[in-house]
Design a protein around this motif. Structure first.
Motif, mmCIF file in Angstrom:
data_model
loop_
_atom_site.group_PDB
_atom_site.id
_atom_site.type_symbol
_atom_site.label_atom_id
_atom_site.label_comp_id
_atom_site.label_asym_id
_atom_site.label_seq_id
_atom_site.Cartn_x
_atom_site.Cartn_y
_atom_site.Cartn_z
ATOM 1 N N ILE A 66 0.327 -1.790 -0.260
ATOM 2 C CA ILE A 66 0.057 0.100 -0.478
ATOM 3 C C ILE A 66 1.238 1.326 -0.378
ATOM 4 N N GLN A 67 1.196 2.748 -0.808
ATOM 5 C CA GLN A 67 1.121 3.278 -1.495
ATOM 6 C C GLN A 67 0.669 4.829 -1.538
ATOM 7 N N ALA A 68 0.476 4.375 0.356
ATOM 8 C CA ALA A 68 -0.979 5.831 -0.035
ATOM 9 C C ALA A 68 -0.696 5.693 1.380
ATOM 10 N N ALA A 69 -1.510 7.087 2.437
ATOM 11 C CA ALA A 69 -1.155 7.308 3.811
ATOM 12 C C ALA A 69 -3.300 6.413 4.264
ATOM 13 N N ALA A 70 -3.537 6.353 5.647
ATOM 14 C CA ALA A 70 -3.983 5.530 5.917
ATOM 15 C C ALA A 70 -5.533 6.345 5.414
ATOM 16 N N THR A 71 -5.044 7.467 5.663
ATOM 17 C CA THR A 71 -6.117 8.597 5.684
ATOM 18 C C THR A 71 -7.082 8.762 3.772
ATOM 19 N N ASP A 72 -5.809 7.747 3.085
ATOM 20 C CA ASP A 72 -6.106 7.893 1.973
ATOM 21 C C ASP A 72 -7.572 6.841 1.373
ATOM 22 N N PRO A 73 -8.273 7.796 0.891
ATOM 23 C CA PRO A 73 -9.925 6.651 0.805
ATOM 24 C C PRO A 73 -9.213 5.493 -0.335
ATOM 25 N N VAL B 32 -13.440 6.317 -4.661
ATOM 26 C CA VAL B 32 -11.931 5.858 -4.767
ATOM 27 C C VAL B 32 -11.337 6.704 -6.469
ATOM 28 N N THR B 33 -10.431 7.026 -6.413
ATOM 29 C CA THR B 33 -9.926 7.047 -8.127
ATOM 30 C C THR B 33 -8.241 6.472 -7.884
#
Length: 194
Positions: free
Chosen positions: A34-41, A96-97
């Motif tokens: 996962i290459q997104a912050a935890a708050t990223d949808p 999500v986009t």
């Protein structure tokens, strides 16, 4: 951009009868990257991967039918066709986009086709992606030595040829459409056990 990396090598369970213990350890599923912050949808999109064996049988009426069989119920052998299914679902409350799924193709499998024709593939270990028809593979070919030549061996020649499905090492799906809350879908490809 969030990328999920799925190791289609959950093949360990499928091919367990043909793998050594050390090979099975290498073939266990990779966890999602996962290459997104935890708050990223995008972190709310969950993926469930499975493999099915495609078996062709004659039905009671004499028709030839293809059935999908759980690999735990049959012995998987070289030449068997496999269907890999990555089912995704947005479990969050936001659309999500920019969702991307990367799927390595296990070394024990030769790709036959990606069901979604808009998917991109790589033939160089995931470094570059494109349509299969646009990619090429560099091979090393031995150069024949004539009787007149003396001395050192000739250097191997590098030959470029168009890539074919069995050259594919990775598949990438870039979802162009947003994934609404609760929405789901499947990303699929077929391969054959080497």
């Amino acid at each position: 951009m969030r990328m999920i990396i799925i190791e289609a090598a959950m093949l360990a369970g499928v091919l367990a009868t043909g793998l050594t213990v050390s090979q099975a350890a290498l073939a266990t599923p990779l966890s999602a990257s996962i290459q997104a912050a935890a708050t990223d949808p995008r972190a709310d999109v969950k993926i469930d991967s499975k493999i099915m064996v495609e078996r062709t049988e004659e039905s009671e009426t004499g028709e030839i039918v293809t059935k999908l069989v759980d690999p735990a119920r049959v012995k998987v052998i070289p030449g068997d066709k496999l269907l890999f299914i990555n089912a995704y679902r947005n479990t969050g409350q936001s659309t999500v986009t920019g969702f991307v799924v990367n799927n390595p193709v296990h070394a024990a499998v030769a790709l036959i086709e990606v069901v979604e024709d808009w998917a991109l593939v790589s033939v160089d270990g995931g470094k570059n992606y494109g349509k299969l028809s646009e990619l090429s593979v560099i091979e090393t070919a031995a150069v024949a030595v004539t009787e007149e030549e003396t001395g050192d061996s000739p250097a191997p020649e590098q030959i470029s040829r168009p890539a074919i499905a069995s050259d594919v090492t990775h598949i990438r799906w870039v979802l162009a459409s947003p994934i609404a809350p609760g929405a789901s879908g499947e990303l699929r490809f077929r391969g054959v056990v080497k």
